[in-house]
Design an enzyme around this catalytic site. Structure first.
Site, PDB file in Angstrom:
ATOM      1  N   CYS A 107       0.588   1.782   7.713  1.00 62.16           N
ATOM      2  CA  CYS A 107      -0.364   1.986   6.450  1.00 62.16           C
ATOM      3  C   CYS A 107      -1.349   2.811   6.871  1.00 62.16           C
ATOM      4  O   CYS A 107      -1.707   3.922   6.314  1.00 62.16           O
ATOM      5  CB  CYS A 107      -0.441   0.715   5.543  1.00 62.16           C
TER       6      CYS A 107
ATOM      7  N   GLU B   5       0.928  -1.184  -0.157  1.00 63.38           N
ATOM      8  CA  GLU B   5       0.039   0.018  -0.180  1.00 63.38           C
ATOM      9  C   GLU B   5       0.947   1.224   0.181  1.00 63.38           C
ATOM     10  O   GLU B   5       0.708   2.253  -0.797  1.00 63.38           O
ATOM     11  CB  GLU B   5      -0.981  -0.006   1.275  1.00 63.38           C
TER      12      GLU B   5
ATOM     13  N   CYS C  69      -1.739  -2.739   7.711  1.00 62.61           N
ATOM     14  CA  CYS C  69      -1.060  -2.627   9.031  1.00 62.61           C
ATOM     15  C   CYS C  69      -1.433  -1.279   9.539  1.00 62.61           C
ATOM     16  O   CYS C  69      -1.724  -0.247   8.683  1.00 62.61           O
ATOM     17  CB  CYS C  69       0.478  -2.988   8.848  1.00 62.61           C
TER      18      CYS C  69
END
Ligand code: THU
Length: 137
Positions: free
Chosen positions: A96, A62, A93
């Site tokens: 991110c 990401e 996570c």
């Protein structure tokens, strides 16, 4: 827009995330993730997770996609599709989530598994988050 309409609208983005996953470099986790981020310009920026030899220097799919997009001048974002080749979705996570909060807060998250799809927003992923305005309070 309901879930089915969103999946139809962003089918091309999901396909791009699946293709991007092929380029993941994940010798340590063997967990390969692809992401495809749609900018407001209409351009798609892909990312995959990268795990260098020094293990703690890796980056998620990401953020790879987001940093690449920003580096190419895209400023606003519409949606991101994420695919990890798993039956259930892989959730982004915490790092991110915070980075997207700071740099791309308005994206619709399309988390894709082979047997499950989830649509999320920053509010659902990271409620009560730190925002830059907190510095000025
Ligand atoms: N990973 C991602 O790229 N995106 C996610 O949403 C979850 C985790 C990566 C980081 C690491 O390379 C591997 O998956 C295992 O955690």
């Amino acid at each position: 827009m309901n879930k089915e309409e969103l999946l139809e609208k962003y089918a091309f983005l999901i396909e791009a995330a699946k293709r991007a996953r092929v380029n993941a470099v994940a010798p340590f986790s063997s967990f390969t993730v692809g992401a495809a981020l749609l900018g407001k310009s209409g351009r798609v920026y892909v990312g995959a997770n990268i795990e260098p030899g020094v293990m703690n220097l890796g980056l998620c799919a990401e953020r790879t996609a987001l940093f690449s997009a920003l580096a190419q001048g895209e400023k606003e974002f519409e949606a991101i599709a994420v695919y990890a080749g798993t039956e259930d979705v892989a959730h982004p996570c915490g790092a991110c989530r915070q980075v997207f909060s700071d740099l791309a807060p308005n994206v619709t998250w399309i988390l894709v598994g082979d047997k499950q799809v989830k649509i999320e927003t920053l509010d659902s992923l990271l409620p009560g988050r730190f925002v830059l305005e907190d510095l000025r309070r």
